[in-house]
Design a protein around this motif. Structure first.
Motif, short mmCIF file in Angstrom:
data_model
loop_
_atom_site.label_atom_id
_atom_site.label_comp_id
_atom_site.label_asym_id
_atom_site.label_seq_id
_atom_site.Cartn_x
_atom_site.Cartn_y
_atom_site.Cartn_z
N UNK A 78 117.71 51.26 86.78
CA UNK A 78 118.53 50.25 87.44
C UNK A 78 118.02 48.87 87.05
N UNK A 79 118.88 47.87 87.19
CA UNK A 79 118.49 46.49 86.89
C UNK A 79 117.64 45.89 88.00
N UNK A 102 103.16 50.16 83.18
CA UNK A 102 103.98 50.09 81.96
C UNK A 102 104.71 51.41 81.77
N UNK A 103 106.00 51.37 81.48
CA UNK A 103 106.74 50.18 81.11
C UNK A 103 107.58 49.58 82.24
N UNK A 122 113.06 48.32 84.27
CA UNK A 122 112.28 47.75 83.19
C UNK A 122 112.46 46.23 83.13
N UNK A 123 113.15 45.67 84.13
CA UNK A 123 113.42 44.21 84.17
C UNK A 123 112.14 43.43 84.37
#
Length: 123
Positions: A78-79, A102-103, A122-123
């Motif tokens: 998701x963002x 990470x990540x 990952x944002x």
């Protein structure tokens, strides 16, 4: 060498309408298709134009369905992880195992049928 991608995953749930609604709200997906399954039961495909989850119920086929093994969890990207957590909580589900390595940042939750989801950003 061919390039591949995961087109869909088929999961069995007790209430496909409820699960579809959660996934649409959580991931911004849409319903791609719905109808009777080839083997009996009912399926809703929810996802993007490229990939989806097949949300299946086997009502009428009798018997419980096995959970967990060998499936560990379904990963969703998701963002906005914080907004996703709000959606999960509003559905009455409990996020756990928050981590930031990470990540990306992530948390997990079990749905109403005991299926574990990992939600990562990952944002």
């Amino acid at each position: 060498m061919a390039n591949g991608f995961l087109e869909h995953v088929n999961i069995t749930v007790s209430d496909p309408e409820r699960s579809s609604a959660l996934l649409q709200r959580l991931c911004g997906w849409h319903e791609r298709w719905r109808g009777p399954s080839q083997l009996g039961g009912w399926t809703i495909h929810v996802g993007s134009e490229r990939d989806y989850l097949a949300i299946y119920t086997n009502e009428g086929r009798g018997g419980p369905f096995a959970k967990g093994t060998p499936l560990n969890h379904v990963g969703l990207v998701v963002d906005d992880l914080d907004a996703a957590e709000v959606v999960v909580k509003e559905a009455g589900l409990v996020p756990f195992n928050h981590a930031d390595y990470e990540p990306g940042r992530r948390f997990y939750f079990f749905d109403w049928d005991g299926i574990e989801f990992e939600v990562v950003s990952y944002a």
